[in-house]
Write a protein that holds these residues in place. Structure first.
Motif, mmCIF file in Angstrom:
data_model
loop_
_atom_site.group_PDB
_atom_site.id
_atom_site.type_symbol
_atom_site.label_atom_id
_atom_site.label_comp_id
_atom_site.label_asym_id
_atom_site.label_seq_id
_atom_site.Cartn_x
_atom_site.Cartn_y
_atom_site.Cartn_z
ATOM 1 N N ARG A 270 0.856 -1.190 0.000
ATOM 2 C CA ARG A 270 0.000 0.000 0.000
ATOM 3 C C ARG A 270 0.895 1.244 0.000
ATOM 4 O O ARG A 270 1.826 1.370 0.804
ATOM 5 C CB ARG A 270 -0.910 0.034 1.216
ATOM 6 C CG ARG A 270 -1.975 -1.060 1.218
ATOM 7 C CD ARG A 270 -3.231 -0.579 1.939
ATOM 8 N NE ARG A 270 -3.955 -1.628 2.633
ATOM 9 C CZ ARG A 270 -4.717 -2.540 2.033
ATOM 10 N NH1 ARG A 270 -4.837 -2.570 0.728
ATOM 11 N NH2 ARG A 270 -5.365 -3.431 2.772
ATOM 12 N N PHE B 134 2.295 -6.299 3.419
ATOM 13 C CA PHE B 134 1.885 -7.358 4.350
ATOM 14 C C PHE B 134 1.529 -8.610 3.572
ATOM 15 O O PHE B 134 1.141 -8.547 2.411
ATOM 16 C CB PHE B 134 0.696 -6.898 5.203
ATOM 17 C CG PHE B 134 -0.535 -6.539 4.419
ATOM 18 C CD1 PHE B 134 -0.666 -5.282 3.852
ATOM 19 C CD2 PHE B 134 -1.562 -7.466 4.239
ATOM 20 C CE1 PHE B 134 -1.797 -4.942 3.117
ATOM 21 C CE2 PHE B 134 -2.694 -7.132 3.513
ATOM 22 C CZ PHE B 134 -2.812 -5.870 2.947
ATOM 23 N N THR C 268 3.665 -7.900 8.741
ATOM 24 C CA THR C 268 3.444 -6.554 8.204
ATOM 25 C C THR C 268 4.765 -5.813 8.313
ATOM 26 O O THR C 268 5.407 -5.857 9.372
ATOM 27 C CB THR C 268 2.379 -5.807 9.033
ATOM 28 O OG1 THR C 268 1.171 -6.549 8.996
ATOM 29 C CG2 THR C 268 2.124 -4.412 8.474
HETATM 30 C C1 M6P Z 1 -1.976 -6.882 9.170
HETATM 31 C C2 M6P Z 1 -3.198 -7.694 9.407
HETATM 32 C C3 M6P Z 1 -3.961 -7.853 8.153
HETATM 33 C C4 M6P Z 1 -4.095 -6.559 7.423
HETATM 34 C C5 M6P Z 1 -2.792 -5.890 7.218
HETATM 35 C C6 M6P Z 1 -2.907 -4.549 6.517
HETATM 36 O O1 M6P Z 1 -1.081 -7.568 8.401
HETATM 37 O O2 M6P Z 1 -4.020 -7.045 10.356
HETATM 38 O O3 M6P Z 1 -5.231 -8.296 8.488
HETATM 39 O O4 M6P Z 1 -4.721 -6.748 6.203
HETATM 40 O O5 M6P Z 1 -2.227 -5.700 8.483
HETATM 41 O O6 M6P Z 1 -3.680 -3.651 7.219
HETATM 42 P P1 M6P Z 1 -4.919 -2.941 6.541
HETATM 43 O O7 M6P Z 1 -5.854 -4.035 6.115
HETATM 44 O O8 M6P Z 1 -5.461 -2.101 7.630
HETATM 45 O O9 M6P Z 1 -4.389 -2.201 5.374
#
Ligand code: M6P
Ligand code: ZN
Length: 191
Positions: free
Chosen positions: A28, A57, A75
């Motif tokens: 992201r 992640f 992550t």
């Molecule tokens: C962590 C976990 C995943 C999540 C990711 C990214 O790895 O909690 O569940 O998808 O973080 O976070 P987000 O979905 O908030 O972008």
């Protein structure tokens, strides 16, 4: 019950990456989250200036409809700021609201910002060797308040799902910003 066979995956203890390349992370960038930052003007300028990577992640290819499955991975959240707000994950509630999640700090330093639909708020620091329990009902956002990548291992119920709705509309009740060179938790003016 799903027909998943036993398997082993390698996650590097410091970088968090699956160095064998057996699985690939999702990335992201600032452009994926412009509206989530308090200073959207600063976020747009960063997108124009090269659109830095905020975090990556792992999400494994496991059945998403089986309460017996555990989803897990790492992550990797990079250091940096958008305006005065530290780099952070989008954050989410679980669609099955009462499902919890565990994080284990591998390297770097940061914070988990959490809140319930009823408006309880909490935040906890996390660093290497610390396990953090996010109870069911608590939305969770990771924040890198340090100068190195924040790397955490996570586990949650595989059918929990991600609910971004309210957070994408209004954000969190609190923001984590740098004040006088230190992290400070302040009220979100958009709430
Ligand atoms: C962590 C976990 C995943 C999540 C990711 C990214 O790895 O909690 O569940 O998808 O973080 O976070 P987000 O979905 O908030 O972008
Ligand atoms: Zn989660």
């Amino acid at each position: 019950m799903s027909d998943v066979k036993p398997f082993v995956l390698d996650f590097d203890l410091v970088s968090g990456f699956c160095t064998s390349g057996k699985v690939k992370p999702t990335q992201r960038r600032v452009s994926d989250m412009v509206a989530q930052f308090a200073n959207e003007t600063a976020a747009r300028a960063m997108v124009e200036g090269g659109d830095p990577l905020l975090y990556e992640f792992y999400g494994l290819d496991l059945p998403e409809d089986d309460s017996g499955v555990l989803q897990f991975g790492t992550t990797i959240l990079y250091p940096g700021k958008v305006g005065e707000e530290y780099f952070m994950t989008k954050g989410h509630f679980h669609t099955i609201l009462d499902t919890s999640e565990i994080y284990y700090g591998l390297s770097g330093h940061g914070m988990m910002l959490m809140e319930t639909p009823e408006g309880q708020v909490d935040w906890k620091e996390i660093g290497p060797g610390e396990a953090l329990y996010v109870p069911g009902r608590w939305a969770h956002r990771s924040i890198n308040t340090g100068t190195e990548p924040l790397v955490m291992f996570f586990v949650y119920r595989g059918d929990a799902g991600h609910d971004y709705g309210t957070i994408e509309e209004k954000g969190y009740r609190k923001l984590v910003v740098e004040r006088d060179g230190k992290p400070a938790v302040i009220d979100n003016p958009k709430w």
